[in-house]
Structures are given as structure tokens and as C-alpha cells.
Design a protein around this motif. Structure first.
Motif, PDB file in Angstrom:
ATOM      1  N   ILE A  81       0.853  -1.195   0.000  1.00 15.59           N
ATOM      2  CA  ILE A  81       0.000   0.000   0.000  1.00 15.59           C
ATOM      3  C   ILE A  81       0.889   1.247   0.000  1.00 15.59           C
ATOM      4  N   VAL A  82       0.868   1.990  -1.114  1.00 17.48           N
ATOM      5  CA  VAL A  82       1.755   3.161  -1.193  1.00 17.48           C
ATOM      6  C   VAL A  82       1.006   4.435  -1.568  1.00 17.48           C
ATOM      7  N   ALA A 129      -5.233   3.920  -1.889  1.00 20.66           N
ATOM      8  CA  ALA A 129      -5.225   2.500  -1.525  1.00 20.66           C
ATOM      9  C   ALA A 129      -5.552   2.301  -0.052  1.00 20.66           C
ATOM     10  N   LEU A 130      -5.158   3.260   0.758  1.00 17.19           N
ATOM     11  CA  LEU A 130      -5.419   3.156   2.189  1.00 17.19           C
ATOM     12  C   LEU A 130      -6.877   3.513   2.510  1.00 17.19           C
ATOM     13  N   GLU A 131      -7.489   4.245   1.580  1.00 15.21           N
ATOM     14  CA  GLU A 131      -8.911   4.570   1.748  1.00 15.21           C
ATOM     15  C   GLU A 131      -9.780   3.361   1.459  1.00 15.21           C
ATOM     16  N   ALA A 132      -9.301   2.503   0.551  1.00 18.10           N
ATOM     17  CA  ALA A 132     -10.111   1.378   0.091  1.00 18.10           C
ATOM     18  C   ALA A 132     -10.142   0.277   1.157  1.00 18.10           C
ATOM     19  N   ALA A 176      -9.290   9.880   3.304  1.00 18.42           N
ATOM     20  CA  ALA A 176      -8.091  10.669   3.002  1.00 18.42           C
ATOM     21  C   ALA A 176      -7.899  11.794   4.007  1.00 18.42           C
ATOM     22  N   ASP A 177      -8.996  12.368   4.498  1.00 19.94           N
ATOM     23  CA  ASP A 177      -8.840  13.484   5.425  1.00 19.94           C
ATOM     24  C   ASP A 177      -8.522  13.004   6.847  1.00 19.94           C
ATOM     25  N   ARG A 178      -8.342  11.672   7.032  1.00 15.21           N
ATOM     26  CA  ARG A 178      -7.865  11.149   8.310  1.00 15.21           C
ATOM     27  C   ARG A 178      -6.448  10.596   8.155  1.00 15.21           C
TER      28      ARG A 178
END
Length: 622
Positions: A307-308, A312-315, A322-324
Motif C-alpha cells: 500500500i503506497v 489505496a489506504l482509503e479502500a 483521506a482526510d484522516r
RNA sequence: CGGGGUGUAGCUUAGCCUGGUAGAGCGCCUGGUUUGGGACCAGGAGGUCGCAGGUUCGAAUCCUGUCGCCCCGACCA
């Protein structure tokens, strides 16, 4: 009447005489029998085009070419045809008047500069690429007695030494100088006709003051002159706070003509009056009374193999909005790395890194990042204690907006590992907070918190308060009344005259052609003579033209042996503000027709009132 | 400089994939008919198909190189 000598003209003249009673005249002057500046279309040079050239993308560029204002010589190089030149001259004249009114003094500096004036200057690095070389050897290999020259892209480097030598006393300050002339910049990518050309016409001005207060006064005088200039030429220009960029200096405004094809975004709110270009725009996203969330729990690592990206981290399965998330970027400033922390949903506005005071800033490469932070991009973070070699960093800077995240997620500085429950104040190693993010439309403006709107604009003018950057470099200063020496406090200012010409067209046109503002129209009145072979019609046209000229208009008479449709189309295309149609049909009714460009209706006016009415119409505009 | 596209008459372009005498519209010239929103008829001039190599019996067309131009990105008046 001046036409009597027409028998001396050649054979062609006699042939033309058959269809045009003006044909024996070299120009308007001879048929009026007195000094006049009006032109006959048949004798002038207005090569209009029905079709657009293939290389013209935007409306104003197409119209420049179609209306016969310019022709291209090469990429970013244009010949100004008579009509285009007339507009340029009017723009220049109005600009000159407003500059002089503001107290600035006109001079003219060389276009060719000895390279040494630039080689030692503060801008040689960044500006060098856009400068044309003009070596006397001509091949870039100069001999021992052949100095290197450049074509001037601007003139700070020339005027500062001049003023240094000529002005030495406080009694001679303040002074502002300006010139209007050609500038040369080897743009990496010229485009959109005159919008970004290699050779262009610019008014550039430079102010020299004894102290900072004086420099601010000069700056404000210049700003007022700019506003007057844009008002007089009929442009809807707005001034916005701007970044100082390569010019350096302490503050600056850009003058923008709003247009879809502009290459600058401006953020503004009419009610609060706030406006800035995107590089500089601020917002009140973080309220002044914002209180950070308390820590929600202990820091916790979790595996994120492969995960880069923020997305991808939102999914799923992670599901971190994204705002966290915290986004950590690494840049190199003057050779040393530093980090910037933003919200995952925000973009870095690189221009804002200028506030950190580095000379040269660029993104760091993954190879430069890994030894310092401990991971490759994608797993970076700024949590205290996770960096491999924090002492190598100049510092970690953070955008104010990350305080809105409270507890979030960020990289652990180990590839494939992230941290959650990251609390800004408790966990992050921030050296300094600042404004680094790109502002978006809809965010609250920094004055009254009203929503910011965004539109595109064409930059046509720029004013900078420079301070002592240039005067310090060459030690240019003066002696005050206590015999103490001080540096000049400078300002520099520019208006792209040729760019403004095109921006006006972009701002003011319709499907049929250009709609010129009165003050800069190449001709203000076009007398459209539909029956040039008819002596009575020609006589009426001549009288009306003379009346318009008496009232102060520049007048063109369309005396060509063309069909009416062609004349009307050309008239609309070249955008002359007032058209007066004189033709046999109207004359039978005892009228001529008056039509304002851009207005839908045609006004019929009685023949015996026509001269007075046209004169009055012109005077109402002038 | 990175990515994409394109080069055929003064302008806008078809033809190129699938090689076989280069076509149209606008503009220009001549004559005529027309004459209030880019007229019509007839006739005519104008192109070594960006340039240089190559493949081929034969290249606008295929290949290589090169130059110009246009678009997207960073930069600027």
C-alpha cells in the motif's frame, strides 16, 4: 476636391475608376482636399480570412489571424499587420499616459545586454534558460575579443547599475522609470498566438525609493496607474495577491483578465473583496479558535503490504478516509532534505515552500529519502522516534490543516507498515506549522469566511515590491541628509502589452468576430459604402466620414467593390465599434444606417441629420 | 525537456491503413449574369506531397533519420 489629378494615375487606376469614385485617390487625404488620417479599405491592408488557420486553438488567436491583425513568422514570432499595430499603438499610448500621470519617467534601454550584467546577478540560474544568446560570433563560440551578449528578457539588471551611477543623493529620490518595448524570452513552449510569444511587447517600470515607506507609496501609485490603464482600455481586469516567484521581493499583485483559456487560477470572493492567485491563496479552513482533538488511544502499528497511495489506504480493508491520513513529502532545499506533512486529501502548493527561505527547492528522490526516513515513499511518516536519521533533516514542517485530522493514520517509516491513532501534538515531530496546501474552491476566504470561488485568468500585469535584493547585489544606494549611506528600496512592474491585446479579444468577441472597446479599436468608425461607383453615395459617405473624424474618431471607409454581405461580415470580424452603412437603398428612403458592434439593432437616421448624429455619437464615446 | 499529434496549392483539407498519372472547397486571374449578411455560371493559373536517405519495376502512401509546427505538463508579461 483632391481627386482631380487622377488622370496621372496608371492604366490600372483608370480601370478601377470605373467601379470606385475614390479610386483615383492615394488615400483619404486626397479626396477630402485637406489633411486627414482616414483610410480607404481598398488602399489599406486588411487581409481577412474566412477560415481559421489550423494552428490556432483558441478564439482570440483565431480572430487575431482571421481579422488580419497578425501573421505568424515562426513559433511565438508574429508580424503585426496594420490593424494589429494600430491597436498596439493605442494600448501603448494609454499605458504611457497613465504611467506619466503616476509620476514615472519614460526612457529606453538597449535590447542587447552584455552578458556580464546577468552573469553575476541573483537570477542568472533560473532566468538563463529563457534568454536568447546574441554572441557576436553568432555560433555560440566566441573569440577572445568577442564578448557574450543576451537579448533582454527584462531590465532590472540594466537599470539598477544606471541608477547606481546617476543617483547618489536622497534629494533625487524617489524616481520611477519606465519603457515600452520588445522583450525576448525563449519560452520553452510558446503558444496561443501572442499569449506566450518569444518576442513580445511589454511596459516595464522600476521604482527607486529612499526607504520602505516610500517604496510602498511607489507601489501603490503604480497599482493605481495599472487600474486606470485597464479601466481605460475597456478591460475587466482584477488584481490578485500573487507569489513573487523568481523575481524575489516581498509582496506582489498580479493583474488578471478573467478568461477560460488563462493559465492561472484565481480564488476570490466578491463580497469580502479577497482575491489571490492559486499559488498564494489562503483560506480560513482552520478556524482561529480551533481546538485539537485529544488523543484517542495509543499508537498502533498495522501491516499494509504493497500500500503506497492515499487512495489505496482509503479502500477496503483499511477504509481510512483521506482526510484522516497524514501525507509526508520530502523535498531538497539548497541541497538538504526537509519534510512537509499535509492531510491525505490535500495537495502541496509548491510555490508556498518559498516561505521557508530556500533558494532552490525540488522533490527528493526515493534514493535520497530512504536513508533519512527509513522507508520509500508510500510508508513515510513524521511520528517522533520512527525516523531513521532525523538529524539529517533541516526540519519537518506541517500545514495547519493537519490539526483538523486529530487522530489519524500515517506511514511508520518501514515499508509496508502504517501507524494509527496518530495524534498531531502528541506524536508528530513538527518544527513549524505553516501554509503549504493548495486552496480549493468552496473553502472559506481568510477575511470573512465566505466561500471562495475559482476561475481562470490571463496574467496581463504584475507588480512587485522588490526591496533591496538588486540594489544590495551591486551596492546601489544613496547618501541621506545625515551623510549616511542607504540602499535603494526598489519595485518593479510590468504590463504585457501584446498579451493584453489578445486578452482583450478573448474577453470581448462573439461568433462573428472581435468587439473592440472604443478606446483601443484600430478604427472606431467604419463607413460601409455599399455602392462605391455611385457618386452621390460616395459623397454622403465622405461627409459622414469627415464628421466622424472631426469628432475625434479614427475612420475607415469600406470602398471595396464587394457585395454587401462580404462587407458586413468583414466589418463584424474586425470589430469596429460603430458602423455607418451608406447605400442606394437607404438613400432612396433618405436614410443611412448606424449600428454599434455587439448591439442587435440597426438605427436608421435621416440623411440631413446624419453628420450631426454621427458626430454626437462619436463625441459621446470619446 | 518528458508525453502525444501533425506536415499535401496562399488558407482549410481528401488521398496514406491496402504503393500504380495528386483531388476538392475557399481565395486568386479572365469573361458574363448578379448586387443589403461571406452570389452564380463558364474558363484559367497555382503543388518536386516539409527535407534527406532507404525498400520497390514503381513511394504522398511503407521504413529510418532529420527539421518545422500543434496539443498536454513545469515556467512566465
Amino acid at each position: 476636391m483632391g481627386g482631380r489629378s487622377c488622370g496621372e494615375e496608371g492604366q490600372i487606376e483608370r480601370r478601377r475608376l470605373a467601379t470606385n469614385v475614390f479610386a483615383c485617390c492615394h488615400r483619404g487625404a486626397s479626396f477630402l482636399g485637406c489633411l486627414t488620417l482616414m483610410q480607404l479599405w481598398s488602399r489599406y491592408f486588411i487581409p481577412t480570412l474566412k477560415e481559421s488557420p489550423a494552428d490556432a486553438e483558441i478564439a482570440s488567436h483565431r480572430l487575431l489571424v482571421r481579422a488580419g491583425l497578425v501573421r505568424k513568422l515562426g513559433g511565438g514570432l508574429y508580424t503585426y499587420l496594420p490593424l494589429g499595430l494600430r491597436v498596439m499603438q493605442k494600448l501603448s499610448r494609454i499605458c504611457r499616459e497613465e504611467m506619466e500621470r503616476s509620476g514615472a519617467i519614460e526612457l529606453q534601454m538597449p535590447h542587447i545586454h552584455p552578458a556580464e550584467f546577468w552573469a553575476d546577478g541573483p537570477r542568472w540560474g533560473p532566468v538563463r534558460e529563457i534568454m536568447f544568446r546574441a554572441d557576436s560570433a553568432g555560433d555560440g563560440k566566441r573569440g577572445p575579443r568577442e564578448p557574450e551578449f543576451v537579448l533582454g528578457p527584462t531590465h532590472e539588471e540594466v537599470i539598477t547599475p544606471l541608477v547606481k551611477h546617476e543617483i547618489t543623493s536622497y534629494r533625487d529620490l524617489p524616481k520611477s522609470f519606465f519603457q515600452i518595448g520588445t522583450k525576448f524570452r525563449n519560452e520553452i513552449r510558446p503558444r496561443y498566438g501572442l499569449m506566450r510569444a518569444r518576442e513580445f511587447v511589454m511596459m516595464d517600470a522600476y521604482s527607486f525609493d529612499a526607504d520602505d515607506d516610500g517604496a510602498v507609496r511607489s507601489y501603490l501609485a503604480m497599482k493605481a496607474a495599472y487600474e486606470a490603464f485597464f479601466r481605460r482600455i475597456g478591460a475587466e481586469a482584477v488584481s490578485v495577491e500573487a507569489d513573487t516567484g523568481v523575481m524575489g521581493g516581498s509582496f506582489s499583485h498580479e493583474f488578471m483578465i478573467p478568461a477560460e483559456v488563462g493559465d492561472d487560477d484565481l480564488l476570490y470572493n466578491e463580497e469580502s473583496g479577497y482575491s489571490a492567485n492559486r499559488e498564494k491563496a489562503r483560506s480560513a479552513l482552520v478556524p482561529a479558535d480551533h481546538v485539537d482533538l485529544p488523543a484517542a488511544g495509543a499508537l498502533e502499528e498495522f501491516p499494509t503490504p504493497g500500500i503506497v497511495t492515499i487512495a489505496a489506504l482509503e479502500a477496503p480493508p483499511y477504509g481510512v478516509p483521506a482526510d484522516r491520513q497524514f501525507k509526508t513529502l520530502v523535498y531538497i532545499g539548497d541541497g538538504r532534505p526537509f519534510a512537509i506533512v499535509l492531510r491525505g486529501c490535500d495537495e502541496l502548493e509548491e510555490a508556498k515552500l518559498g516561505s521557508l527561505g530556500f533558494g532552490l527547492v525540488r522533490p527528493a528522490t526515493p534514493e535520497e529519502i530512504e536513508p533519512v526516513l527509513g522507508a520509500k515513499p508510500g510508508s513515510l511518516g513524521a511520528v517522533r522516534g520512527t525516523l531513521r536519521n532525523p538529524s539529517a533533516l533541516v526540519g519537518i514542517y506541517a500545514d495547519h490543516a493537519i490539526r483538523l485530522v486529530g487522530n489519524g493514520t500515517t506511514g511508520a517509516n518501514r515499508d509496508g507498515v502504517h501507524l494509527r491513532n496518530v495524534n498531531v501534538m502528541r506524536d508528530l515531530e513538527i518544527k513549524e506549522f505553516g501554509d503549504f496546501r493548495r486552496v480549493r474552491a468552496g473553502e472559506p476566504d481568510p477575511i470573512g469566511g465566505r466561500p471562495l470561488k475559482m476561475r481562470r485568468g490571463i496574467e496581463v500585469g504584475h507588480i512587485f515590491k522588490l526591496g533591496t535584493k538588486y540594489s544590495e547585489r551591486i551596492d546601489a544606494g544613496y547618501t541621506d541628509d545625515k551623510k549616511e549611506r542607504h540602499l535603494f528600496v526598489m519595485g518593479c512592474y510590468g504590463i504585457g502589452i501584446s498579451r493584453t491585446l489578445q486578452a482583450l479579444i478573448e474577453q470581448s468577441h462573439d461568433n462573428d468576430g472581435i468587439i473592440w472597446p472604443w478606446a483601443v479599436a484600430p478604427f472606431q468608425v467604419l463607413v460601409c459604402l455599399l455602392d462605391p461607383q455611385d457618386p452621390q453615395a460616395a459623397e454622403i459617405a465622405r461627409r459622414i466620414a469627415a464628421a466622424a473624424e472631426r469628432a475625434g474618431a479614427d475612420v475607415l471607409i469600406d470602398d471595396r467593390a464587394e457585395r454587401p454581405g462580404v462587407k458586413f461580415k468583414d466589418s463584424d470580424l474586425i470589430g469596429v465599434p460603430l458602423r455607418v452603412t451608406v447605400g442606394g437603398r437607404g438613400i432612396k428612403e433618405g436614410v443611412v444606417e448606424m449600428k454599434w458592434r455587439g448591439a442587435p439593432e440597426t438605427l436608421k437616421i435621416a440623411l440631413d441629420e446624419s453628420e450631426a448624429l454621427i458626430e454626437a455619437a462619436v463625441r459621446s464615446k470619446a
